[in-house]
Write a protein that holds these residues in place. Sequence first.
Motif, PDB file in Angstrom:
ATOM      1  N   PRO A 137       3.735  14.084  30.429  1.00 15.65           N
ATOM      2  CA  PRO A 137       3.824  14.466  31.847  1.00 15.65           C
ATOM      3  C   PRO A 137       3.109  15.765  32.187  1.00 15.65           C
ATOM      4  O   PRO A 137       2.523  15.894  33.258  1.00 15.65           O
ATOM      5  CB  PRO A 137       5.336  14.582  32.080  1.00 15.65           C
ATOM      6  CG  PRO A 137       5.941  13.664  31.085  1.00 15.65           C
ATOM      7  CD  PRO A 137       5.061  13.761  29.867  1.00 15.65           C
ATOM      8  N   GLU A 163       1.442   9.419  40.392  1.00 16.75           N
ATOM      9  CA  GLU A 163       1.997   9.980  39.169  1.00 16.75           C
ATOM     10  C   GLU A 163       3.338   9.326  38.858  1.00 16.75           C
ATOM     11  O   GLU A 163       4.238   9.320  39.692  1.00 16.75           O
ATOM     12  CB  GLU A 163       2.172  11.495  39.316  1.00 16.75           C
ATOM     13  CG  GLU A 163       0.837  12.219  39.508  1.00 16.75           C
ATOM     14  CD  GLU A 163       1.014  13.692  39.796  1.00 16.75           C
ATOM     15  OE1 GLU A 163       1.328  14.441  38.860  1.00 16.75           O
ATOM     16  OE2 GLU A 163       0.854  14.075  40.974  1.00 16.75           O
ATOM     17  N   GLN A 182      -0.576  15.316  33.236  1.00 12.91           N
ATOM     18  CA  GLN A 182      -0.972  14.458  34.344  1.00 12.91           C
ATOM     19  C   GLN A 182      -1.805  15.194  35.380  1.00 12.91           C
ATOM     20  O   GLN A 182      -2.814  14.674  35.866  1.00 12.91           O
ATOM     21  CB  GLN A 182       0.267  13.846  35.007  1.00 12.91           C
ATOM     22  CG  GLN A 182       0.928  12.765  34.170  1.00 12.91           C
ATOM     23  CD  GLN A 182       1.984  12.005  34.941  1.00 12.91           C
ATOM     24  OE1 GLN A 182       2.084  12.111  36.161  1.00 12.91           O
ATOM     25  NE2 GLN A 182       2.781  11.231  34.240  1.00 12.91           N
ATOM     26  N   GLU A 183      -1.404  16.408  35.744  1.00 14.11           N
ATOM     27  CA  GLU A 183      -2.151  17.170  36.746  1.00 14.11           C
ATOM     28  C   GLU A 183      -3.555  17.514  36.243  1.00 14.11           C
ATOM     29  O   GLU A 183      -4.518  17.546  37.017  1.00 14.11           O
ATOM     30  CB  GLU A 183      -1.396  18.443  37.125  1.00 14.11           C
ATOM     31  CG  GLU A 183      -0.100  18.212  37.881  1.00 14.11           C
ATOM     32  CD  GLU A 183      -0.323  17.727  39.312  1.00 14.11           C
ATOM     33  OE1 GLU A 183      -1.469  17.756  39.778  1.00 14.11           O
ATOM     34  OE2 GLU A 183       0.661  17.319  39.953  1.00 14.11           O
ATOM     35  N   GLU A 199       5.438   8.631  32.688  1.00 10.48           N
ATOM     36  CA  GLU A 199       4.607   8.881  31.514  1.00 10.48           C
ATOM     37  C   GLU A 199       3.192   8.340  31.685  1.00 10.48           C
ATOM     38  O   GLU A 199       2.485   8.119  30.705  1.00 10.48           O
ATOM     39  CB  GLU A 199       5.257   8.277  30.262  1.00 10.48           C
ATOM     40  CG  GLU A 199       6.545   8.989  29.853  1.00 10.48           C
ATOM     41  CD  GLU A 199       7.063   8.503  28.522  1.00 10.48           C
ATOM     42  OE1 GLU A 199       6.440   7.601  27.917  1.00 10.48           O
ATOM     43  OE2 GLU A 199       8.090   9.030  28.069  1.00 10.48           O
ATOM     44  N   GLU A 200       2.782   8.135  32.916  1.00 13.39           N
ATOM     45  CA  GLU A 200       1.422   7.660  33.143  1.00 13.39           C
ATOM     46  C   GLU A 200       0.921   8.075  34.514  1.00 13.39           C
ATOM     47  O   GLU A 200       1.695   8.332  35.431  1.00 13.39           O
ATOM     48  CB  GLU A 200       1.334   6.141  32.977  1.00 13.39           C
ATOM     49  CG  GLU A 200       2.115   5.359  33.994  1.00 13.39           C
ATOM     50  CD  GLU A 200       2.052   3.858  33.748  1.00 13.39           C
ATOM     51  OE1 GLU A 200       1.990   3.443  32.570  1.00 13.39           O
ATOM     52  OE2 GLU A 200       2.082   3.090  34.732  1.00 13.39           O
ATOM     53  N   LEU A 201      -0.382   8.149  34.595  1.00  7.58           N
ATOM     54  CA  LEU A 201      -1.064   8.470  35.847  1.00  7.58           C
ATOM     55  C   LEU A 201      -1.919   7.281  36.230  1.00  7.58           C
ATOM     56  O   LEU A 201      -2.697   6.782  35.410  1.00  7.58           O
ATOM     57  CB  LEU A 201      -1.942   9.714  35.661  1.00  7.58           C
ATOM     58  CG  LEU A 201      -2.873  10.076  36.820  1.00  7.58           C
ATOM     59  CD1 LEU A 201      -2.071  10.564  38.020  1.00  7.58           C
ATOM     60  CD2 LEU A 201      -3.877  11.147  36.385  1.00  7.58           C
ATOM     61  N   ASN A 240      -2.015   6.893  30.011  1.00  3.76           N
ATOM     62  CA  ASN A 240      -0.717   7.211  29.423  1.00  3.76           C
ATOM     63  C   ASN A 240      -0.840   8.550  28.709  1.00  3.76           C
ATOM     64  O   ASN A 240      -1.668   8.703  27.806  1.00  3.76           O
ATOM     65  CB  ASN A 240      -0.299   6.127  28.435  1.00  3.76           C
ATOM     66  CG  ASN A 240      -0.087   4.784  29.120  1.00  3.76           C
ATOM     67  OD1 ASN A 240      -0.994   3.957  29.170  1.00  3.76           O
ATOM     68  ND2 ASN A 240       1.090   4.579  29.656  1.00  3.76           N
ATOM     69  N   CYS A 241      -0.037   9.509  29.136  1.00  5.74           N
ATOM     70  CA  CYS A 241      -0.113  10.841  28.557  1.00  5.74           C
ATOM     71  C   CYS A 241       1.204  11.569  28.795  1.00  5.74           C
ATOM     72  O   CYS A 241       2.054  11.123  29.570  1.00  5.74           O
ATOM     73  CB  CYS A 241      -1.270  11.638  29.159  1.00  5.74           C
ATOM     74  SG  CYS A 241      -1.098  11.933  30.941  1.00  5.74           S
TER      75      CYS A 241
END
Length: 277
Positions: free
Chosen positions: A12, A32, A15-16, A35-37, A9-10
């Motif tokens: 946006p 993706e 995420q990459e 709000e999470e990967l 959870n991070c």
Amino acid sequence: MTFIQLTINCAPEYQEIFLAELAEIGFDTFEEKEEELEAYIASELFQETAVREVVQRYKELTQAKYSYQEIEKENWNEEWEKNYHPIEVEGKCRVRATFHEAKPEFKYEIVIIPKMSFGTGHHATTYNMLSLEMENDFQGKSVLDVGTGTGVLAIMAHKLGATHIEATDVDDWCIENSTENFGLNDMVDVPTHQGVIDEIKLNQGQYNVVLANINKNVLLVEIPSYAKLLPAGGELYLSGFYESDIHDITEKAKEHNLSLDKSVIKDNWAALKLTKY
């Protein structure tokens, strides 16, 4: 066979970054969300310490948290299939699953069973590679797809007229999935080799084209091997790294008589076409 589903959870915009970091420690499939990967790796390759170090590395920049669970191969694939959507590349190529309807208005349509192998087309690196392939002539050529995943890039080469295609991957599930997908796209007797490039007996100088969508660290190690597989005039297509990594990749390529012809960028991810001189 079981897998680890890792959820980070991070924000946006990170995420990459986490995707690239996790790819470096063995994760090879990603989804993706807002709000999470979600990232996936075979259970025997999972190291929580390495994941914790990645998350800690960015603790001053973003409030990231992670959790994980072990899941069976079948459950993993079922969940993935439910959320798989076709993708379109440059209005000319469509990558769809067997359960989607055909759209004959696309010049090229690739049909796959979307198991969680990397290369379903949703990631920018696969999109970039497909885009580059469609810009170039594959008619009558011999092609090697390194780290084939779903086999999408090899299938694209076939649709563009390549007459001999081989593929490699280190993962047995990718070997299984790509073989299934080759059959779905009217490709028969495609030699598919399991193992890293230096462990497989391949004919040096016998491929007109080598395709490799992996990651920066692996590419830097394996570029010398790719160069040996190409004759003068042979083409090397690379992806799996950021735009900021292009310099490092091209410098290594120069050491092995490979010059840059073109680069394409999408979402900060790059793909390159190089020619051996």
